[in-house]
Each structure stands twice: as structure tokens, then as C-alpha cells.
Design a protein around this motif. Structure first.
Motif, PDB file in Angstrom:
ATOM      1  N   GLY A   1       0.701  -1.156  -0.110  1.00 28.95           N
ATOM      2  CA  GLY A   1       0.060   0.165   0.039  1.00 28.95           C
ATOM      3  C   GLY A   1       0.979   1.202  -0.120  1.00 28.95           C
ATOM      4  O   GLY A   1       2.317   1.173  -0.043  1.00 28.95           O
ATOM      5  N   LEU A   2       0.355   2.391   0.032  1.00 26.22           N
ATOM      6  CA  LEU A   2       0.731   3.706   0.087  1.00 26.22           C
ATOM      7  C   LEU A   2       1.115   3.896   1.441  1.00 26.22           C
ATOM      8  O   LEU A   2       0.462   3.633   2.497  1.00 26.22           O
ATOM      9  CB  LEU A   2       0.158   4.771  -0.551  1.00 26.22           C
ATOM     10  N   MET A   3       2.410   4.656   1.727  1.00 27.49           N
ATOM     11  CA  MET A   3       2.717   4.830   3.116  1.00 27.49           C
ATOM     12  C   MET A   3       2.000   6.343   3.561  1.00 27.49           C
ATOM     13  O   MET A   3       1.522   6.956   2.777  1.00 27.49           O
ATOM     14  CB  MET A   3       4.138   5.091   3.339  1.00 27.49           C
ATOM     15  N   PRO A   4       1.932   6.396   4.784  1.00 29.15           N
ATOM     16  CA  PRO A   4       1.205   7.581   5.513  1.00 29.15           C
ATOM     17  C   PRO A   4       1.943   8.773   5.023  1.00 29.15           C
ATOM     18  O   PRO A   4       3.385   8.630   5.079  1.00 29.15           O
ATOM     19  CB  PRO A   4       0.909   7.191   6.716  1.00 29.15           C
ATOM     20  N   SER A   5       1.593   9.905   4.794  1.00 27.20           N
ATOM     21  CA  SER A   5       2.261  11.084   4.898  1.00 27.20           C
ATOM     22  C   SER A   5       3.202  11.373   5.805  1.00 27.20           C
ATOM     23  O   SER A   5       2.775  11.195   6.974  1.00 27.20           O
ATOM     24  CB  SER A   5       1.287  12.340   4.337  1.00 27.20           C
ATOM     25  N   GLN A   6       4.528  11.852   5.585  1.00 24.56           N
ATOM     26  CA  GLN A   6       5.626  12.365   6.536  1.00 24.56           C
ATOM     27  C   GLN A   6       5.492  13.877   6.652  1.00 24.56           C
ATOM     28  O   GLN A   6       6.574  14.501   6.991  1.00 24.56           O
ATOM     29  CB  GLN A   6       6.721  11.756   6.339  1.00 24.56           C
ATOM     30  N   GLY A   7       4.384  14.317   6.153  1.00 27.14           N
ATOM     31  CA  GLY A   7       4.274  15.822   6.352  1.00 27.14           C
ATOM     32  C   GLY A   7       4.435  16.495   7.577  1.00 27.14           C
ATOM     33  O   GLY A   7       4.603  17.731   7.612  1.00 27.14           O
ATOM     34  N   HIS A   8       4.477  15.710   8.644  1.00 34.00           N
ATOM     35  CA  HIS A   8       4.551  16.513  10.171  1.00 34.00           C
ATOM     36  C   HIS A   8       6.011  16.699  10.211  1.00 34.00           C
ATOM     37  O   HIS A   8       6.459  17.484  10.983  1.00 34.00           O
ATOM     38  CB  HIS A   8       4.089  15.375  11.065  1.00 34.00           C
ATOM     39  N   LEU A   9       7.196  16.369   9.425  1.00 34.31           N
ATOM     40  CA  LEU A   9       8.213  16.484   9.492  1.00 34.31           C
ATOM     41  C   LEU A   9       8.574  17.834   8.681  1.00 34.31           C
ATOM     42  O   LEU A   9       8.067  17.897   7.658  1.00 34.31           O
ATOM     43  CB  LEU A   9       9.191  15.234   8.886  1.00 34.31           C
ATOM     44  N   SER A  10       9.595  18.583   8.915  1.00 32.51           N
ATOM     45  CA  SER A  10      10.155  19.830   8.247  1.00 32.51           C
ATOM     46  C   SER A  10      10.568  19.475   6.923  1.00 32.51           C
ATOM     47  O   SER A  10      11.254  18.287   6.717  1.00 32.51           O
ATOM     48  CB  SER A  10      10.944  20.524   9.190  1.00 32.51           C
ATOM     49  N   GLU A  11      10.777  20.467   5.957  1.00 43.46           N
ATOM     50  CA  GLU A  11      11.470  20.227   4.602  1.00 43.46           C
ATOM     51  C   GLU A  11      12.823  19.707   5.149  1.00 43.46           C
ATOM     52  O   GLU A  11      13.501  18.729   4.384  1.00 43.46           O
ATOM     53  CB  GLU A  11      11.435  21.420   4.023  1.00 43.46           C
ATOM     54  N   GLN A  12      13.530  20.181   5.886  1.00 50.06           N
ATOM     55  CA  GLN A  12      14.867  20.056   6.341  1.00 50.06           C
ATOM     56  C   GLN A  12      15.121  18.504   6.837  1.00 50.06           C
ATOM     57  O   GLN A  12      15.898  17.817   6.518  1.00 50.06           O
ATOM     58  CB  GLN A  12      15.378  20.907   7.379  1.00 50.06           C
ATOM     59  N   GLN A  13      14.296  18.073   7.594  1.00 44.74           N
ATOM     60  CA  GLN A  13      14.103  16.816   7.943  1.00 44.74           C
ATOM     61  C   GLN A  13      13.891  15.804   7.015  1.00 44.74           C
ATOM     62  O   GLN A  13      14.651  14.652   6.959  1.00 44.74           O
ATOM     63  CB  GLN A  13      12.981  16.450   9.257  1.00 44.74           C
ATOM     64  N   LEU A  14      12.883  15.926   5.993  1.00 46.56           N
ATOM     65  CA  LEU A  14      12.835  14.888   4.988  1.00 46.56           C
ATOM     66  C   LEU A  14      13.883  15.044   3.978  1.00 46.56           C
ATOM     67  O   LEU A  14      14.261  13.912   3.520  1.00 46.56           O
ATOM     68  CB  LEU A  14      11.330  15.675   4.136  1.00 46.56           C
ATOM     69  N   ARG A  15      14.553  16.266   3.602  1.00 51.23           N
ATOM     70  CA  ARG A  15      15.660  16.446   2.943  1.00 51.23           C
ATOM     71  C   ARG A  15      16.949  15.360   3.338  1.00 51.23           C
ATOM     72  O   ARG A  15      17.363  14.715   2.810  1.00 51.23           O
ATOM     73  CB  ARG A  15      16.021  17.665   2.628  1.00 51.23           C
ATOM     74  N   ALA A  16      17.024  15.634   4.662  1.00 53.46           N
ATOM     75  CA  ALA A  16      18.168  14.863   5.489  1.00 53.46           C
ATOM     76  C   ALA A  16      17.786  13.315   5.536  1.00 53.46           C
ATOM     77  O   ALA A  16      18.701  12.638   5.070  1.00 53.46           O
ATOM     78  CB  ALA A  16      18.176  15.370   6.924  1.00 53.46           C
ATOM     79  N   ALA A  17      16.463  12.683   5.622  1.00 54.39           N
ATOM     80  CA  ALA A  17      16.174  11.394   5.801  1.00 54.39           C
ATOM     81  C   ALA A  17      16.327  10.898   4.148  1.00 54.39           C
ATOM     82  O   ALA A  17      16.977  10.037   4.056  1.00 54.39           O
ATOM     83  CB  ALA A  17      14.736  11.193   5.990  1.00 54.39           C
TER      84      ALA A  17
END
Length: 122
Positions: free
Chosen positions: A96-112
Motif C-alpha cells: 500500500g501507500l505509506m502515510p504522509s510524513q508531512g509532519h516532518l520539516s522540509e529539512q528533516q525530509l531532505r536529511a532523511a
């Protein structure tokens, strides 16, 4: 005297601030361990989601260049959709599709994303 100077030099290097790239990798690994690893293993067997080494490899093969890979991963993490995924259809059908990780900041998403790229089976 030389051993003392060599030791002092090593200690100074160890105390020097980490580069921005090292900090991002460290932050990305921490985010992976705290957030992503709940569902993703690094390598098989799969948990509730595909192993990250496999998922990252699909993004690396599709987008090839690091800026494009990171941008695609971040876009997917913010708003998961089949058309944004680099994963094959059978993986989406299975997990399935994963849940949104929009609770993380742009910087955190980029780092991940930057960390996850390092896990890719290529």
C-alpha cells in the motif's frame, strides 16, 4: 614532544565541528531510526513496508542524480501517491501507500532522503 603534539592535533580534529554533509547524514540517520524504521527495515526481510535498501535503489535508478532523487523522495514523503512512487506496482499492491510524513520539516525530509540514498542496493 612529538607524540604530545600528534595527540593534541587528533583531539583538535575530533573536536572540530562536523561538516554540513556529515550533520545532514547524522540527522537523516536519526530520523530514519526514529520514524522510518518503524515500518522499514534496511535490508530484507520486509517489515510493514519494503526494505529501504530496495526502495532507495528504485529511486536511484529512476532519477540518477542526487538532487532529483532527493526531490522525488521528498515530494512522495509529503504526499504519497502511486504516480509519485518509483516503486513497482506490485510493491504498492503488497504494502500500500505509506502515510504522509508531512509532519516532518522540509529539512528533516531532505536529511532523511539523503541518508536513505546511501542505503540503496545498486
Amino acid at each position: 614532544m612529538r607524540p604530545v603534539l600528534a595527540t593534541a592535533a587528533l583531539l583538535a580534529l575530533a573536536a572540530a565541528p562536523a561538516s554540513a554533509q556529515q550533520r545532514a547524514a547524522s540527522e537523516g540517520e536519526q530520523i530514519f531510526n526514529l520514524v522510518c524504521a518503524m515500518c522499514h527495515s534496511v535490508n530484507p526481510p520486509a517489515k510493514a513496508a519494503p526494505p529501504m535498501s530496495h526502495a532507495a535503489a528504485y529511486y536511484v535508478r529512476k532519477y540518477r542524480e542526487k538532487p532529483a532523487i532527493v526531490a522525488a523522495m521528498v515530494a512522495y514523503l509529503k504526499e504519497p501517491a502511486a504516480e509519485k512512487s518509483a516503486m513497482p506496482a506490485h510493491a504498492i499492491e503488497r504494502f500500500g501507500l505509506m502515510p504522509s510524513q508531512g509532519h516532518l520539516s522540509e529539512q528533516q525530509l531532505r536529511a532523511a532522503a539523503e541518508y536513505v540514498i546511501t542505503l540503496a542496493d545498486t
